[in-house]
Design a protein around this motif. Sequence first.
Motif, PDB file in Angstrom:
ATOM      1  N   GLY A 118       0.770  -1.306  -0.034  1.00 36.22           N
ATOM      2  CA  GLY A 118      -0.002   0.250   0.166  1.00 36.22           C
ATOM      3  C   GLY A 118       0.791   1.331  -0.106  1.00 36.22           C
ATOM      4  N   LEU A 119       1.870   1.294   0.819  1.00 38.38           N
ATOM      5  CA  LEU A 119       2.807   2.595   0.932  1.00 38.38           C
ATOM      6  C   LEU A 119       3.628   2.476  -0.387  1.00 38.38           C
ATOM      7  CD1 LEU A 119       3.734   2.264   4.578  1.00 38.38           C
ATOM      8  CD2 LEU A 119       2.447   4.134   3.334  1.00 38.38           C
ATOM      9  N   THR A 120       4.004   1.464  -1.170  1.00 37.75           N
ATOM     10  CA  THR A 120       4.766   1.425  -2.271  1.00 37.75           C
ATOM     11  C   THR A 120       4.023   2.049  -3.333  1.00 37.75           C
ATOM     12  OG1 THR A 120       5.887  -0.470  -1.647  1.00 37.75           O
ATOM     13  CG2 THR A 120       5.900   0.139  -4.047  1.00 37.75           C
ATOM     14  N   PHE A 121       2.533   1.583  -3.500  1.00 34.48           N
ATOM     15  CA  PHE A 121       1.744   2.318  -4.550  1.00 34.48           C
ATOM     16  C   PHE A 121       1.421   3.614  -4.136  1.00 34.48           C
ATOM     17  CE2 PHE A 121       2.545  -2.221  -5.687  1.00 34.48           C
ATOM     18  CZ  PHE A 121       3.039  -1.993  -7.110  1.00 34.48           C
ATOM     19  N   TRP A 122       1.050   3.674  -2.745  1.00 36.04           N
ATOM     20  CA  TRP A 122       0.677   4.969  -2.656  1.00 36.04           C
ATOM     21  C   TRP A 122       1.568   6.259  -2.926  1.00 36.04           C
ATOM     22  CZ3 TRP A 122       2.196   8.202   1.774  1.00 36.04           C
ATOM     23  CH2 TRP A 122       1.571   9.394   1.811  1.00 36.04           C
ATOM     24  N   SER A 123       3.007   5.910  -2.868  1.00 38.27           N
ATOM     25  CA  SER A 123       3.814   6.857  -3.141  1.00 38.27           C
ATOM     26  C   SER A 123       4.360   6.591  -4.587  1.00 38.27           C
ATOM     27  CB  SER A 123       5.096   6.674  -2.133  1.00 38.27           C
ATOM     28  OG  SER A 123       5.716   5.348  -2.550  1.00 38.27           O
ATOM     29  N   SER A 124       4.983   7.414  -5.150  1.00 37.94           N
ATOM     30  CA  SER A 124       5.467   7.097  -6.741  1.00 37.94           C
ATOM     31  C   SER A 124       6.631   6.177  -6.688  1.00 37.94           C
ATOM     32  CB  SER A 124       6.039   8.429  -7.226  1.00 37.94           C
ATOM     33  OG  SER A 124       7.407   8.857  -6.340  1.00 37.94           O
ATOM     34  N   LEU A 125       7.148   5.492  -5.752  1.00 40.79           N
ATOM     35  CA  LEU A 125       7.955   4.454  -5.648  1.00 40.79           C
ATOM     36  C   LEU A 125       7.714   3.272  -6.679  1.00 40.79           C
ATOM     37  CD1 LEU A 125      10.806   3.213  -4.510  1.00 40.79           C
ATOM     38  CD2 LEU A 125       9.502   2.436  -2.827  1.00 40.79           C
ATOM     39  N   GLY A 126       6.301   2.964  -6.382  1.00 42.76           N
ATOM     40  CA  GLY A 126       5.840   1.721  -6.944  1.00 42.76           C
ATOM     41  C   GLY A 126       5.946   1.765  -8.605  1.00 42.76           C
TER      42      GLY A 126
END
Length: 196
Positions: A118-126
């Motif tokens: 969730g945090l990975t795809f909530w940010s632009s990192l994903g």
Amino acid sequence: MRNDEVKAFGLRGKGYRFRDNNILKNLKAIHMLSAIAWGGGAFAMQALHLMRASIDDNAAAAIVASCSYFIDTWVVMPGLLGCLLTGLFYSIFTAIGFFRFLWIIYKWIITLNACVWGLTFWSSLGDKLIQWLSQYDAQAPLLFMRSLILPDSLWAIVIQTAIILSMCLISVYRPLGWWHKYCLLDHKHIYAPNNN
């Protein structure tokens, strides 16, 4: 003493109630509210993703995507964080623990995966990771995880709904696992039911 009740809570695996313990009652209320925010926000995002897929106007689709991000930021993520923190309290300060019961293990697996992805795809990192992995034609696993976190197709919505339903069912039925009887025997002398 109330602290003894908190420590003994969940010793039998089913979370027997201590009717007069305000710590446990308030914690359960926060945990339930967090789960409602997490699950309800996920359903709202599903509806918005379906709405965005049916819109031809790019400006309107961008507004829907913005609404989805807003719900993710202010409903889903706080709900997930609330479940994580209350779950940590239950696992550390009560007899429930982290690995004693199958239903707790399952909830931790889902919660930690939801936090990481969730945090990975909530940010632009994903998106950056997907772009980098696409050079090596290895982006498929991350695309699959993104589709579970941000469902934009019917099959992904069905899978996410099944995961949310499984979390609800496992919280209600609480399967103890084969080792429960051995854990209970080890702690039989600590816990005695309150018959008041």
